[in-house]
Design a protein around this motif. Structure first.
Motif, short mmCIF file in Angstrom:
data_model
loop_
_atom_site.label_atom_id
_atom_site.label_comp_id
_atom_site.label_asym_id
_atom_site.label_seq_id
_atom_site.Cartn_x
_atom_site.Cartn_y
_atom_site.Cartn_z
N MET A 121 44.52 28.46 41.63
CA MET A 121 45.21 28.85 40.90
C MET A 121 46.01 27.87 39.78
O MET A 121 45.79 28.73 38.33
CB MET A 121 46.09 29.67 41.47
N THR A 122 46.07 26.56 39.87
CA THR A 122 45.96 25.50 39.14
C THR A 122 45.19 25.26 37.55
O THR A 122 45.06 24.75 37.33
CB THR A 122 46.50 24.48 39.92
N THR A 146 42.97 26.57 32.67
CA THR A 146 41.35 26.97 32.47
C THR A 146 40.54 27.23 31.59
O THR A 146 40.01 27.56 30.84
CB THR A 146 41.32 25.37 32.70
N LEU A 147 40.53 28.11 32.99
CA LEU A 147 39.53 29.48 33.12
C LEU A 147 39.78 30.32 32.07
O LEU A 147 38.44 31.07 31.58
CB LEU A 147 38.80 30.12 34.54
N LEU A 148 40.94 30.86 31.88
CA LEU A 148 41.42 31.78 30.74
C LEU A 148 41.17 31.52 29.40
O LEU A 148 40.73 31.92 28.77
CB LEU A 148 42.83 32.24 31.24
N GLN A 186 33.75 30.61 37.24
CA GLN A 186 34.17 31.92 37.30
C GLN A 186 33.20 32.93 37.45
O GLN A 186 34.16 34.32 37.37
CB GLN A 186 33.73 31.64 35.20
N GLU A 187 32.07 32.94 37.64
CA GLU A 187 31.98 34.38 38.75
C GLU A 187 32.91 34.41 40.32
O GLU A 187 32.78 35.88 40.03
CB GLU A 187 30.92 34.46 38.56
N ILE A 188 32.68 33.19 40.41
CA ILE A 188 33.81 33.49 41.94
C ILE A 188 35.26 33.06 42.00
O ILE A 188 36.12 34.67 42.91
CB ILE A 188 33.29 31.99 42.47
N CYS A 189 35.76 33.31 40.12
CA CYS A 189 37.18 33.24 40.76
C CYS A 189 37.13 34.49 39.24
O CYS A 189 38.24 35.41 40.52
CB CYS A 189 37.46 32.42 38.82
N THR A 190 35.97 35.20 39.03
CA THR A 190 36.56 37.11 38.61
C THR A 190 36.54 37.74 40.49
O THR A 190 37.53 38.28 40.02
CB THR A 190 35.41 37.57 38.04
N SER A 191 35.71 37.69 40.92
CA SER A 191 36.12 38.16 42.22
C SER A 191 37.25 37.95 42.97
O SER A 191 37.88 38.47 43.66
CB SER A 191 35.03 38.03 43.48
N LEU A 237 38.25 24.29 46.68
CA LEU A 237 39.85 25.34 46.67
C LEU A 237 39.22 26.91 47.16
O LEU A 237 39.46 27.88 47.72
CB LEU A 237 40.49 25.34 45.72
N PHE A 238 37.74 27.43 46.28
CA PHE A 238 37.56 28.74 46.56
C PHE A 238 36.76 28.95 47.81
O PHE A 238 37.51 29.83 48.66
CB PHE A 238 36.60 28.72 45.54
#
Length: 352
Positions: free
Chosen positions: A11-12, A16-18, A84-89, A132-133
């Protein structure tokens, strides 16, 4: 694993991803607004969260369709899923935990994230946010794999070997390895083997089956001994402060003690279901151990809810649920099973 490494969180990386990735932005906004709406009980914000959730789903489908169409058409080699794709899920999963659109609707995003991680391959998940994912998905896989007796795609030899090469691997990672190995013992084929052992006089088969369980017990015992020696003082201080270790809402960190207890309860279930393999004294001893650990989980759950009258973080809640599900399913004591299930029913956790 050091305290610092345990507390790392994907989550940290969200700010950056945003900023850097347009494709992940709607999902981050959806989950953030859903959480804020749950804190403020504001219908307008809740409605806005749904709007961003719908937009995030559309954006995800568009990105994945465009990215992987080349695989089917041309066998493109640049198909490794991005962070980014994994973060979206993961963010869509989190939205469904906070503001579910249907019963257990988070599972579809969990499955999608796992599939993306498998496509990413172990060699690309050893550092940074990818690592971390992976840790979060392994934690979530424990609950899913044991609940449905399904082997996790992240528990294969290739994934374990890659995982062990990471410097931060420690006792919490090892207990996940143990738990992810348990579905192989709980599958339908293994149930048939246990029944055969109970009714058959095939000595080699009985000896082999008992040896497998003994190896599992030794693995758990070594892990627990290391954990106790390294963290005993830390947990003693925590208990003296009358605090509960709730883990974290990002699934990266969890209560190792509760996971160790859960593993022992399931192993005890395996032993108690193999009457012809174990002596009466062995079964009595393991049943007492199972009862002690089940009692600990139930009492700690009551204590946790008492100390958190406003409810638990959605991510933490999922980790809070797993040990109770283990007790409600695998304890040999009917009263303990009922007590655990009553807590789950009390927080509105759906039976799947």
């Amino acid at each position: 694993m050091t305290a610092k490494s345990r507390r790392q969180s994907w989550m940290t990386y969200l700010p950056t991803l945003l900023v850097d990735c347009e494709s992940v932005r709607p999902s981050i906004r959806a989950a953030t607004l859903a959480y804020y709406a749950s804190c403020t009980n504001d219908p307008a914000i809740e409605k806005e969260a749904v709007r961003w959730y719908v937009a995030a789903l559309a954006r995800q489908r568009q990105c994945l369709s465009r990215r992987y169409a080349a695989i089917a058409d041309h066998g493109a080699s640049d198909s490794i899923p991005t962070d980014q794709e994994i973060c979206t899920s993961m963010m869509l999963l989190y939205f469904e935990l906070i503001q579910p659109t249907a019963t257990a609707s988070w599972i579809k995003h969990f499955s999608g994230a796992c599939q993306l991680m498998v496509l990413r391959r172990p060699v690309n998940c050893r550092r940074g946010v990818s690592r971390l994912f992976l840790q979060s998905l392994r934690v979530l896989n424990v609950r899913h794999s044991i609940k449905f007796h399904a082997l996790s795609p992240l528990a294969s030899a290739e994934w374990l070997q890659s995982h062990e090469q990471v410097d931060t691997v420690g006792d919490s990672d090892e207990v996940l390895d143990i738990l992810l190995a348990l579905p192989a013992y709980l599958s339908g084929r293994q149930r048939e083997m246990r029944e055969a052992c109970n009714s058959s006089s095939s000595v080699p088969r009985i000896v082999a089956e008992k040896a497998r369980i003994i190896d599992l017990l030794h693995w758990l015992s070594k892990c627990e001994s290391r954990y106790s020696s390294e963290h005993g003082r830390e947990h003693e201080l925590m208990i003296n402060r009358d605090q509960c270790d709730l883990g974290s809402g990002d699934f990266c960190y969890f209560d190792v003690g509760a996971m160790l207890d859960s593993a022992m309860i399931i192993i005890a279930y395996l032993i108690l279901s193999q009457r012809s393999i174990w002596s009466q004294d062995e079964r009595n001893s393991i049943q007492e151990e199972q009862h002690r650990r089940s009692t600990t989980i139930v009492l700690n759950a009551h204590r946790t809810l008492k100390l958190n009258p406003d409810g638990l973080n959605p991510g933490t809640c999922l980790q809070f649920v797993f040990p109770l599900e283990v007790v409600s399913t695998y304890s040999s004591d009917e009263l303990q099973r009922e007590a655990a299930q009553n807590i789950l029913d009390g927080i509105g956790w759906a039976r799947l």
